[in-house]
Design an enzyme around this catalytic site. Structure first.
Site, PDB file in Angstrom:
ATOM      1  N   ASP A 149      36.440 -20.191 -30.773  1.00 34.87           N
ATOM      2  CA  ASP A 149      37.763 -19.851 -30.244  1.00 34.87           C
ATOM      3  C   ASP A 149      38.544 -18.933 -31.186  1.00 34.87           C
ATOM      4  O   ASP A 149      39.756 -18.960 -31.225  1.00 34.87           O
ATOM      5  CB  ASP A 149      38.567 -21.107 -29.909  1.00 34.87           C
ATOM      6  CG  ASP A 149      38.769 -21.999 -31.113  1.00 34.87           C
ATOM      7  OD1 ASP A 149      38.147 -21.730 -32.163  1.00 34.87           O
ATOM      8  OD2 ASP A 149      39.546 -22.959 -31.008  1.00 34.87           O
ATOM      9  N   HIS A 189      72.518 -35.304 -41.148  1.00 29.71           N
ATOM     10  CA  HIS A 189      71.356 -36.110 -41.535  1.00 29.71           C
ATOM     11  C   HIS A 189      71.268 -36.432 -43.034  1.00 29.71           C
ATOM     12  O   HIS A 189      70.670 -37.424 -43.409  1.00 29.71           O
ATOM     13  CB  HIS A 189      70.049 -35.459 -41.053  1.00 29.71           C
ATOM     14  CG  HIS A 189      69.571 -34.324 -41.907  1.00 29.71           C
ATOM     15  ND1 HIS A 189      69.988 -33.025 -41.734  1.00 29.71           N
ATOM     16  CD2 HIS A 189      68.709 -34.295 -42.956  1.00 29.71           C
ATOM     17  CE1 HIS A 189      69.410 -32.251 -42.625  1.00 29.71           C
ATOM     18  NE2 HIS A 189      68.625 -32.983 -43.393  1.00 29.71           N
ATOM     19  N   GLU A 218      72.756 -40.349 -47.306  1.00 32.49           N
ATOM     20  CA  GLU A 218      71.941 -40.446 -48.505  1.00 32.49           C
ATOM     21  C   GLU A 218      72.585 -39.723 -49.692  1.00 32.49           C
ATOM     22  O   GLU A 218      72.533 -40.216 -50.810  1.00 32.49           O
ATOM     23  CB  GLU A 218      70.542 -39.862 -48.229  1.00 32.49           C
ATOM     24  CG  GLU A 218      69.452 -40.523 -49.035  1.00 32.49           C
ATOM     25  CD  GLU A 218      68.075 -39.945 -48.726  1.00 32.49           C
ATOM     26  OE1 GLU A 218      67.963 -39.177 -47.739  1.00 32.49           O
ATOM     27  OE2 GLU A 218      67.140 -40.253 -49.458  1.00 32.49           O
ATOM     28  N   ASP A 219      73.203 -38.587 -49.448  1.00 39.10           N
ATOM     29  CA  ASP A 219      73.609 -37.718 -50.555  1.00 39.10           C
ATOM     30  C   ASP A 219      75.109 -37.546 -50.770  1.00 39.10           C
ATOM     31  O   ASP A 219      75.520 -36.868 -51.704  1.00 39.10           O
ATOM     32  CB  ASP A 219      73.011 -36.316 -50.369  1.00 39.10           C
ATOM     33  CG  ASP A 219      71.491 -36.340 -50.371  1.00 39.10           C
ATOM     34  OD1 ASP A 219      70.930 -37.318 -50.917  1.00 39.10           O
ATOM     35  OD2 ASP A 219      70.878 -35.401 -49.835  1.00 39.10           O
ATOM     36  N   ASP A 237      64.211 -30.965 -40.235  1.00 40.86           N
ATOM     37  CA  ASP A 237      64.586 -31.009 -41.647  1.00 40.86           C
ATOM     38  C   ASP A 237      63.443 -30.467 -42.511  1.00 40.86           C
ATOM     39  O   ASP A 237      63.615 -29.592 -43.355  1.00 40.86           O
ATOM     40  CB  ASP A 237      64.893 -32.480 -41.995  1.00 40.86           C
ATOM     41  CG  ASP A 237      65.153 -32.693 -43.473  1.00 40.86           C
ATOM     42  OD1 ASP A 237      65.918 -31.904 -44.052  1.00 40.86           O
ATOM     43  OD2 ASP A 237      64.597 -33.659 -44.032  1.00 40.86           O
ATOM     44  N   HIS A 260      71.729 -25.871 -45.370  1.00 50.15           N
ATOM     45  CA  HIS A 260      70.571 -26.650 -44.907  1.00 50.15           C
ATOM     46  C   HIS A 260      70.851 -27.419 -43.615  1.00 50.15           C
ATOM     47  O   HIS A 260      70.153 -27.218 -42.612  1.00 50.15           O
ATOM     48  CB  HIS A 260      70.076 -27.554 -46.041  1.00 50.15           C
ATOM     49  CG  HIS A 260      69.073 -28.568 -45.609  1.00 50.15           C
ATOM     50  ND1 HIS A 260      67.836 -28.213 -45.114  1.00 50.15           N
ATOM     51  CD2 HIS A 260      69.120 -29.925 -45.561  1.00 50.15           C
ATOM     52  CE1 HIS A 260      67.162 -29.317 -44.796  1.00 50.15           C
ATOM     53  NE2 HIS A 260      67.923 -30.365 -45.052  1.00 50.15           N
TER      54      HIS A 260
END
Ligand code: MN
Length: 477
Positions: free
Chosen positions: A250, A58, A62-63, A130, A34
């Site tokens: 359009d 990123h 957090e993880d 992400d 990821h």
């Protein structure tokens, strides 16, 4: 795009690999897939090295066991700042969704989102990368989660991509999400578009020939390409035009890309000499760019075989910016951008992306602990939305032009069904009064009140309409 990772990037990859070791995604693949995919997306968008490194890392704070301090020590303040912003955003994201469900902590989350955004717009770009990868791999999740993420993407992330004028991203996000939100409708519309394109193939070819010939005569260098309308934008347009496909002008659009602005106007003149322009459909977004910085000339014409075709005329730079938006300006001005960020300036932005400046100024105020006047808080991020408040101060977002009944039904159908009046900013008002940004709206109800058919004219949101219709039908029975 770098073909080989720089030493810093390679180090970040190693760090992320170690940190995510033993973690797996729902697809069964190792988790590191990821962040590596996010890295690739950011590289494709032409982002600067710090952003790419922050993209790789990123999810670590957090993880995993990694801390912001670790990242700061290894890669410096700027990267740590970006990772921190993304982490904050992912908490605040929940808050954006909670605006719908009317939770008291909404405002805090909302502020956190503002602060994270205001710090550095690159935080948002990482978050978009992400989300894009998560969407691309959504099939691995259970259906209820798929729907939830897809819906949130349609409501928050695709509009954000649009605000940054990242056209390609907006279309990919919207169509991917819509497929999960309403698969039947998606298939139906996709089929419709394909059939329509097929039926138009011959006349499109003829138009291309006619245009090419005329442009060559005038010695204008150009490239011409057809543009397929995306499924989701067709869905939205049809809803606006009572499902009447003949009112969508359009469906077929041709893009003319020329060398400079003078040629844009010349090209417009030539097209109008070949075909009949439709009144009121000529838009000069070059002289008056859209709020997100989008520039082009648009015109809708009726061709010799009575087809309605939209032309979009722009320069290469405008085209690049229309597709890649804010990310494109990083690509061109990486050096300048980085310097400006250090100085806290954002000069490279198109002049009318002022909302970003506003956002950053508001965020700066909040960070310094200064009081922000909620009523004056201009959130141009969602230009087609207004944010109004309940007397308790909860934030409710509604489409521009919403009326008190839209607000009431948004709070709860029980409230909507029993409306007898409305106070706006403390003053008695009426149900025809359009709500405005920052209004404090108090709905007055009575148990004895029942919904009226005439209310249908005092509603603009489909949500409120559905609720009201439902109740009216039930009453009939
Ligand atoms: Mn992630």
């Amino acid at each position: 795009m770098p073909t080989k990772d720089s030493e810093r990037v390679a180090r970040a990859v190693e760090m992320a690999k170690k940190a995510h070791e033993g973690q797996f995604r729902k697809t069964g693949e190792p988790y590191i897939i990821h962040p590596m995919a996010v890295k690739k997306i950011l590289e494709e968008w032409g982002m600067d090295e710090d952003t790419i490194i922050a993209g790789i890392l990123h999810d670590t704070v957090e993880d995993t066991d990694l801390t912001l301090a670790d990242i700061k020590k290894e890669f410096g303040e700027s990267v740590a700042f970006l990772v921190d912003g993304v982490t904050k955003l992912s908490t605040a994201r929940t808050g954006m969704r909670d605006i719908d469900t009317y939770l008291p902590e909404t405002r805090d989350n909302f502020l956190r989102l503002m602060i994270a955004l205001g710090d550095d717009i690159r935080v948002l770009i990482i978050k978009l990368a992400d989300r894009l990868h998560n969407l691309r791999t959504l099939s691995a999740l259970p259906p209820d989660k798929q729907k939830k993420i897809a819906k949130e993407t349609l409501e928050v992330f695709a509009p954000l991509a649009d605000r940054l004028n990242m056209g390609l991203l907006r279309v990919e996000m919207a169509d991917l999400s819509f497929k999960y939100v309403d698969p039947k409708r998606y298939d139906y519309l996709k089929d419709l578009i394909e059939k329509y394109n097929k039926s138009a193939e011959k006349s499109l070819k003829r138009i291309e020939e006619e245009i090419s010939e005329a442009f060559k005569k005038e010695k204008i260098k150009f490239t011409l390409s057809g543009r397929v309308k995306s499924v989701y934008s067709l869905h939205k347009k049809l809803a606006k035009h009572n499902q009447n496909i003949n009112e969508i002008y359009d469906l077929i659009a041709l893009r003319v890309i020329v060398d400079d602005i003078t040629d844009c106007y010349l090209a417009l003149g030539i097209i109008h000499s070949l075909y009949t322009p439709m009144g009121g459909r000529i838009k000069d977004y070059i002289a008056m760019p859209k709020q997100n910085g989008y520039q082009s000339l648009h015109t809708t014409v009726i061709t010799k075989d009575k087809r309605v075709v939209e032309f979009q005329i722009r320069t290469k730079e405008m085209h690049e910016y229309a597709e890649r938006g804010l990310a494109a300006s990083f690509y061109y001005n990486e050096q300048k951008v980085t310097e400006n960020y250090k100085k806290g300036k954002i000069e490279h932005l198109p002049t009318n992306l002022l909302w970003i400046t506003e956002l950053q100024m508001t965020a700066a105020k909040l960070r310094e602990g200064k009081k922000v006047d909620y009523k004056k808080l201009k959130l141009n991020l969602f230009a087609d939305k207004i944010f109004v408040y309940t007397p308790k101060g909860d934030i409710i977002d509604l489409p521009k032009g919403s009326l008190p009944l839209d607000f009431a039904y948004r709070l709860h159908s029980e409230i909507g069904d029993h409306v007898i009046g409305v106070k706006i900013n403390g003053k008695m008002s009426n149900l025809n009064k359009k709500l405005e940004q920052g209004d404090i709206v108090e709905i007055l109800t009575s148990k004895n009140q029942t919904p009226k058919t005439s209310w249908l004219d005092k509603i603009i949101t489909s949500h409120a309409r559905q609720k009201l219709m439902h109740r009216l039908n039930a009453d009939k029975k």
